[in-house]
Design a protein around this motif. Sequence first.
Motif, PDB file in Angstrom:
ATOM      1  N   ARG A 195       0.813  -1.219   0.000  1.00 38.08           N
ATOM      2  CA  ARG A 195       0.000   0.000   0.000  1.00 38.08           C
ATOM      3  C   ARG A 195       0.847   1.269   0.000  1.00 38.08           C
ATOM      4  O   ARG A 195       0.512   2.251  -0.656  1.00 38.08           O
ATOM      5  CB  ARG A 195      -0.976  -0.023   1.170  1.00 38.08           C
ATOM      6  CG  ARG A 195      -1.991  -1.136   0.978  1.00 38.08           C
ATOM      7  CD  ARG A 195      -3.116  -1.117   1.978  1.00 38.08           C
ATOM      8  NE  ARG A 195      -4.054  -2.167   1.622  1.00 38.08           N
ATOM      9  CZ  ARG A 195      -4.970  -2.068   0.674  1.00 38.08           C
ATOM     10  NH1 ARG A 195      -5.090  -0.955  -0.007  1.00 38.08           N
ATOM     11  NH2 ARG A 195      -5.786  -3.077   0.398  1.00 38.08           N
ATOM     12  N   GLY A 212      -7.298   5.635  -1.836  1.00 38.83           N
ATOM     13  CA  GLY A 212      -7.869   4.290  -1.861  1.00 38.83           C
ATOM     14  C   GLY A 212      -6.902   3.236  -1.356  1.00 38.83           C
ATOM     15  O   GLY A 212      -7.291   2.305  -0.637  1.00 38.83           O
ATOM     16  N   ASP A 272      -6.564   3.972   2.551  1.00 37.02           N
ATOM     17  CA  ASP A 272      -7.725   3.635   3.398  1.00 37.02           C
ATOM     18  C   ASP A 272      -8.245   2.220   3.128  1.00 37.02           C
ATOM     19  O   ASP A 272      -9.266   1.815   3.659  1.00 37.02           O
ATOM     20  CB  ASP A 272      -8.840   4.679   3.260  1.00 37.02           C
ATOM     21  CG  ASP A 272      -9.576   4.651   1.930  1.00 37.02           C
ATOM     22  OD1 ASP A 272      -9.358   3.728   1.111  1.00 37.02           O
ATOM     23  OD2 ASP A 272     -10.381   5.581   1.691  1.00 37.02           O
ATOM     24  N   ARG A 273      -7.525   1.477   2.293  1.00 43.93           N
ATOM     25  CA  ARG A 273      -7.821   0.078   1.990  1.00 43.93           C
ATOM     26  C   ARG A 273      -9.125  -0.123   1.235  1.00 43.93           C
ATOM     27  O   ARG A 273      -9.721  -1.201   1.263  1.00 43.93           O
ATOM     28  CB  ARG A 273      -7.788  -0.789   3.247  1.00 43.93           C
ATOM     29  CG  ARG A 273      -6.440  -0.769   3.937  1.00 43.93           C
ATOM     30  CD  ARG A 273      -6.418  -1.646   5.182  1.00 43.93           C
ATOM     31  NE  ARG A 273      -5.091  -1.689   5.750  1.00 43.93           N
ATOM     32  CZ  ARG A 273      -4.123  -2.520   5.365  1.00 43.93           C
ATOM     33  NH1 ARG A 273      -4.347  -3.374   4.401  1.00 43.93           N
ATOM     34  NH2 ARG A 273      -2.944  -2.492   5.945  1.00 43.93           N
ATOM     35  N   SER A 274      -9.594   0.904   0.532  1.00 38.66           N
ATOM     36  CA  SER A 274     -10.828   0.757  -0.239  1.00 38.66           C
ATOM     37  C   SER A 274     -10.556   0.179  -1.626  1.00 38.66           C
ATOM     38  O   SER A 274     -11.496  -0.198  -2.325  1.00 38.66           O
ATOM     39  CB  SER A 274     -11.575   2.087  -0.344  1.00 38.66           C
ATOM     40  OG  SER A 274     -10.815   3.036  -1.083  1.00 38.66           O
ATOM     41  N   ILE A 275      -9.276   0.094  -2.030  1.00 34.69           N
ATOM     42  CA  ILE A 275      -8.923  -0.575  -3.279  1.00 34.69           C
ATOM     43  C   ILE A 275      -7.816  -1.586  -3.002  1.00 34.69           C
ATOM     44  O   ILE A 275      -7.097  -1.478  -2.008  1.00 34.69           O
ATOM     45  CB  ILE A 275      -8.488   0.405  -4.398  1.00 34.69           C
ATOM     46  CG1 ILE A 275      -7.240   1.175  -4.010  1.00 34.69           C
ATOM     47  CG2 ILE A 275      -9.604   1.341  -4.784  1.00 34.69           C
ATOM     48  CD1 ILE A 275      -6.676   2.000  -5.151  1.00 34.69           C
ATOM     49  N   SER A 276      -7.724  -2.552  -3.885  1.00 31.10           N
ATOM     50  CA  SER A 276      -6.703  -3.593  -3.770  1.00 31.10           C
ATOM     51  C   SER A 276      -5.984  -3.745  -5.098  1.00 31.10           C
ATOM     52  O   SER A 276      -6.397  -3.184  -6.113  1.00 31.10           O
ATOM     53  CB  SER A 276      -7.351  -4.924  -3.392  1.00 31.10           C
ATOM     54  OG  SER A 276      -7.950  -4.820  -2.127  1.00 31.10           O
TER      55      SER A 276
END
Length: 89
Positions: free
Chosen positions: A39, A71, A74-78
């Motif tokens: 990340r 993203g 905030d871990r909203s995408i991978s």
Amino acid sequence: MSQATSQELLEKSTLELAQMLADKCAIAPNDWHRLKSNRKAQANQHITAALVYLQTSQTEEALAHLQQAVGWLDRSISAPPCPTHGHKH
């Protein structure tokens, strides 16, 4: 940092400095698998790209990269799937 190096950096434009930072933070194709889920590395890549776009007055592109960075943070995408896997040649 040596005095000569500091002086050289001071003589560069903001765009040149942003591009140098973006180049340094870009994930190279041969590092993609190792860093695809990192990340910090992904956010760094997008934030520095956003700086380059901002310096060239491409605000929509800058905003898109900043949103990608958020993203990742905030871990909203991978990580997307590997671009070389799953394709039929």
